[in-house]
Design a protein around this motif. Structure first.
Motif, mmCIF file in Angstrom:
data_model
loop_
_atom_site.group_PDB
_atom_site.id
_atom_site.type_symbol
_atom_site.label_atom_id
_atom_site.label_comp_id
_atom_site.label_asym_id
_atom_site.label_seq_id
_atom_site.Cartn_x
_atom_site.Cartn_y
_atom_site.Cartn_z
ATOM 1 N N SER A 1 -59.477 -57.303 -52.149
ATOM 2 C CA SER A 1 -59.251 -56.893 -50.764
ATOM 3 C C SER A 1 -60.546 -56.491 -50.083
ATOM 4 N N ARG A 2 -61.419 -55.814 -50.819
ATOM 5 C CA ARG A 2 -62.714 -55.437 -50.253
ATOM 6 C C ARG A 2 -63.509 -56.685 -49.860
ATOM 7 N N ILE A 3 -63.505 -57.689 -50.717
ATOM 8 C CA ILE A 3 -64.228 -58.931 -50.425
ATOM 9 C C ILE A 3 -63.628 -59.615 -49.199
ATOM 10 N N LYS A 4 -62.293 -59.624 -49.091
ATOM 11 C CA LYS A 4 -61.640 -60.261 -47.943
ATOM 12 C C LYS A 4 -61.963 -59.530 -46.646
ATOM 13 N N ILE A 5 -62.029 -58.211 -46.695
ATOM 14 C CA ILE A 5 -62.397 -57.447 -45.494
ATOM 15 C C ILE A 5 -63.829 -57.788 -45.085
ATOM 16 N N MET A 6 -64.738 -57.847 -46.045
ATOM 17 C CA MET A 6 -66.128 -58.192 -45.744
ATOM 18 C C MET A 6 -66.232 -59.551 -45.060
ATOM 19 N N ALA A 7 -65.379 -60.505 -45.487
ATOM 20 C CA ALA A 7 -65.455 -61.874 -44.967
ATOM 21 C C ALA A 7 -64.575 -62.094 -43.747
ATOM 22 N N GLY A 8 -63.922 -61.032 -43.269
ATOM 23 C CA GLY A 8 -63.081 -61.148 -42.083
ATOM 24 C C GLY A 8 -61.785 -61.897 -42.330
ATOM 25 N N LEU A 9 -61.246 -61.850 -43.543
ATOM 26 C CA LEU A 9 -60.008 -62.547 -43.872
ATOM 27 C C LEU A 9 -58.796 -61.629 -43.730
ATOM 28 N N ASN A 10 -57.630 -62.205 -43.720
ATOM 29 C CA ASN A 10 -56.373 -61.465 -43.606
ATOM 30 C C ASN A 10 -55.976 -60.958 -44.984
ATOM 31 N N ILE A 11 -56.073 -59.668 -45.206
ATOM 32 C CA ILE A 11 -55.780 -59.143 -46.545
ATOM 33 C C ILE A 11 -54.288 -59.125 -46.843
ATOM 34 N N ALA A 12 -53.457 -59.233 -45.806
ATOM 35 C CA ALA A 12 -52.014 -59.255 -46.044
ATOM 36 C C ALA A 12 -51.529 -60.632 -46.484
ATOM 37 N N GLU A 13 -52.303 -61.673 -46.204
ATOM 38 C CA GLU A 13 -51.923 -63.038 -46.578
ATOM 39 C C GLU A 13 -52.461 -63.371 -47.968
ATOM 40 N N LYS A 14 -51.529 -63.436 -48.932
ATOM 41 C CA LYS A 14 -51.933 -63.701 -50.306
ATOM 42 C C LYS A 14 -51.316 -64.978 -50.850
ATOM 43 N N ARG A 15 -50.566 -65.695 -49.978
ATOM 44 C CA ARG A 15 -49.887 -66.909 -50.439
ATOM 45 C C ARG A 15 -50.701 -68.167 -50.178
ATOM 46 N N LEU A 16 -51.664 -68.106 -49.255
ATOM 47 C CA LEU A 16 -52.418 -69.281 -48.849
ATOM 48 C C LEU A 16 -53.908 -69.102 -49.129
ATOM 49 N N PRO A 17 -54.630 -70.180 -49.411
ATOM 50 C CA PRO A 17 -56.094 -70.085 -49.540
ATOM 51 C C PRO A 17 -56.712 -69.693 -48.206
ATOM 52 N N GLN A 18 -57.816 -68.969 -48.270
ATOM 53 C CA GLN A 18 -58.546 -68.574 -47.070
ATOM 54 C C GLN A 18 -60.045 -68.750 -47.294
ATOM 55 N N ASP A 19 -60.771 -68.989 -46.202
ATOM 56 C CA ASP A 19 -62.228 -69.121 -46.250
ATOM 57 C C ASP A 19 -62.837 -68.198 -45.212
ATOM 58 N N GLY A 20 -63.946 -67.594 -45.548
ATOM 59 C CA GLY A 20 -64.637 -66.718 -44.605
ATOM 60 C C GLY A 20 -66.108 -66.604 -44.952
ATOM 61 N N ARG A 21 -66.803 -65.817 -44.166
ATOM 62 C CA ARG A 21 -68.243 -65.644 -44.342
ATOM 63 C C ARG A 21 -68.599 -64.174 -44.177
ATOM 64 N N ALA A 22 -69.698 -63.800 -44.780
ATOM 65 C CA ALA A 22 -70.245 -62.459 -44.605
ATOM 66 C C ALA A 22 -71.758 -62.559 -44.724
ATOM 67 N N ARG A 23 -72.445 -61.583 -44.198
ATOM 68 C CA ARG A 23 -73.906 -61.534 -44.328
ATOM 69 C C ARG A 23 -74.288 -60.119 -44.727
ATOM 70 N N LEU A 24 -75.059 -60.008 -45.788
ATOM 71 C CA LEU A 24 -75.490 -58.711 -46.291
ATOM 72 C C LEU A 24 -76.997 -58.726 -46.503
ATOM 73 N N THR A 25 -77.576 -57.543 -46.522
ATOM 74 C CA THR A 25 -78.958 -57.384 -46.950
ATOM 75 C C THR A 25 -78.930 -56.736 -48.326
#
Length: 566
Positions: free
Chosen positions: A240-264
């Motif tokens: 869930s932490r990774i999904k939040i970082m990537a701007g994904l829907n943490i409530a949706e666990k039935r479907l694949p999702q793709d996202g991006r994040a940028r960190l230093t």
């Protein structure tokens, strides 16, 4: 370890700052507004200031350690000072405490215990360690990465398991997931995992749920390497932490999702592509790490020899036509195209790209991200590009007939097109285009060359060893028959024991000349096209690999791993 006299002298009485906040402010390590931001993050996450400063890239670990050392008079612990086995304390001392405190015991004697701290100004940690070991603490300044690596070696998964104590793995409630993902243990676990992966030069982090744990694996130099697993209690929180970082829907666990994040991370800007997928035991997640500071846009550094460059550069200098780069996923095709663009990137040329996704930002190049949901496909973007008067267009991938047809049309109207295609060899690219539906006469009119490539691991120059092979058949063709000495991996501190450090490309360049064109027009098989190309001077990937084995760059096993068919 430094000599006892040196240690005693550096722990002599002095008047250091009272805490790390004061030290950072007084020494001007970061600007005031940046320090204020770091303090807010410190309060929100529970991380210590030193970790926040380095994670946000506000100051490097080395510079922070040097500043603390200068202000306190304490020596900096070298990597060789950290033990492989844990330094056992007579009293209670948990790995979780050491991780949270960013402290690692170095050496225990009858009189003292030597400890490396990121923040030796914290009196609570030093007092707790004095009680646990029952003797005075001799403090060293430690870099966060060195301390984390030492704790991982000493305690493995135990520290991760303790960090997860008390977490509820119930992932059915969205608000609970948010709470889990916002907990300091989950944040620290994800940050530590990404930081470790960047230090290890990993390209991907794989999190795979099982019935009893959350398996963690890194892909380093193209090969998977397993890390200690996280407990099931951490599964929902970490994903869930990774999904939040990537701007994904943490409530949706039935479907694949793709996202991006940028960190230093440790002073480096890292782009992260996140892909999640449902499995029988929960969601799996893969994070692809794109460390822009490690991007090398130099053909020779990528493994292209002088002979290859003499054939390749005239192709890139053509005013129009198509050059394709082929190979499986993860074979470095995009990096090769970026390198070609960097050579073509001069004020006299206009360069455009259409990518999915944009992996690296290139100064002076107009880059566009595909967006299928609004109709911006490769083909649609390529059509619009033709109205912008470009000289060179890079298309991320020729996936279908429509894209191939538009690329051919662009080449016929005076543009240079660079793109990729998924085939096993350079010759197979021609038959793949025909299978897509591109007419052979259009291929011979527009296709200048096809570059096939694979990536093999490079032998670590610090520890490789020569091996006499006598007259043994190495399976490398004629060049292999003449080899008397090859090299083998050993493993050392520089390569983390793997024997390899980085990767280089195996390449083959098929030039579409008159002889090849005649074969294309009569729809010849890929094997026949390859034989004609070899007769005209093409060095196959296997032969290129044999050359690199002879030079000590890689091993026979690596060549066969990436070039064998089936």
């Amino acid at each position: 370890m430094n000599a006892p006299v040196s240690i005693a002298m550096t722990n002599a009485p002095h008047a250091p700052p009272t805490d790390l906040h004061q030290l950072v402010a007084e020494h001007g390590l970061v600007a005031a507004d940046a320090l204020a931001r770091a303090r807010r993050v410190e309060q929100e996450t529970g991380e210590r200031l030193g970790s926040v400063l380095t994670r946000l890239g506000l100051v490097s670990e080395q510079r922070l350690a040097e500043a603390v050392s200068a202000a306190t008079g304490l020596p900096i612990a070298a990597q060789a000072d950290f033990p492989v086995e844990p330094v056992e304390a007579p009293g209670p001392l948990s790995p979780r405490f050491l991780r949270d405190a960013k402290a690692a015991p170095l050496r225990l004697t009858g009189e003292t215990v030597s400890v490396a701290f990121v923040d030796p100004l914290d009196p609570y940690t030093r007092q707790a360690l004095r009680v646990a070991f029952g003797r005075p603490v001799l403090a060293f300044v430690g870099r966060a990465g060195d301390i984390e690596a030492a704790l991982d070696r000493a305690y493995g998964a135990n520290a991760s398991a303790e960090a997860a104590d008390g977490l509820d793995a119930d992932d059915a409630d969205m608000e609970r997931l948010k709470d889990l993902a916002s907990d300091a243990p989950a944040i620290r676990a994800v940050n530590r995992l990404i930081s470790e992966a960047v230090v290890a030069r990993a390209s991907d982090i794989h999190l795979e749920p099982s019935e009893s744990a959350l398996q963690v694996r890194l892909r380093i130099d193209g090969v998977m390497r397993e890390l200690p697993p996280l407990t099931p209690a951490m599964r929902a929180a970490v994903v869930s932490r990774i999904k939040i970082m990537a701007g994904l829907n943490i409530a949706e666990k039935r479907l694949p999702q793709d996202g991006r994040a940028r960190l230093t991370v440790r002073g480096h800007d890292v782009d992260i592509r996140v892909a999640t997928s449902p499995t029988i035991h929960g969601e799996s997640a893969v994070m692809r790490l794109l460390d822009r500071s490690h991007l090398t846009l130099d053909f020779q550094a990528l493994g292209f020899d002088e002979g290859m460059l003499r054939r390749l550069r005239p192709v890139l200098a053509q005013p129009h036509g198509i050059m394709l780069v082929t190979g499986p996923t993860g074979s470095g095709k995009t990096t090769t195209l970026y390198t070609a663009l960097s050579e073509l990137n001069v004020p006299e040329r206009k360069l455009l790209t259409i990518e999915d996704p944009i992996e690296y930002r290139l100064a002076g190049v107009n880059q566009t991200q595909v967006a299928p949901t609004i109709g911006l496909s490769f083909a649609a973007a390529l059509r619009s590009f033709l109205r912008q008067d470009p000289d060179v267009i890079m298309v991320g991938e020729v996936r279908d007939l429509e894209t191939a047809q538009v690329a051919v049309q662009a080449a016929l109207t005076g543009h240079m097109i660079l793109s990729t295609l998924h085939t096993n060899s350079a010759a197979a690219a021609v038959t793949r285009l025909i299978d897509m539906g591109v007419e052979p006469f259009l291929i011979t009119s527009t296709l200048n060359a096809v570059l096939g490539q694979r990536l093999v691991r490079r032998l670590c120059p610090s520890c490789r060893e020569p091996v006499n092979v006598e007259d043994r058949d190495l399976g490398l063709g004629q060049l292999g028959d003449g080899l008397k000495t090859i090299w083998r991996p050993v493993g050392c501190q520089d390569c983390a024991g793997s024997g390899y450090s980085g990767r280089i490309a195996l390449t083959e360049l098929l030039l579409v000349d008159e002889a090849i064109s005649r074969l294309v027009l009569r729809r010849a098989e890929a094997q026949e096209i390859e034989r004609e190309a070899v007769a005209a001077g093409m060095k196959t990937m296997l032969l290129d690999g044999a050359t690199k084995v002879a030079s000590g760059s890689t091993t026979v096993e690596e060549i066969h791993r990436v070039t064998r068919e089936g």
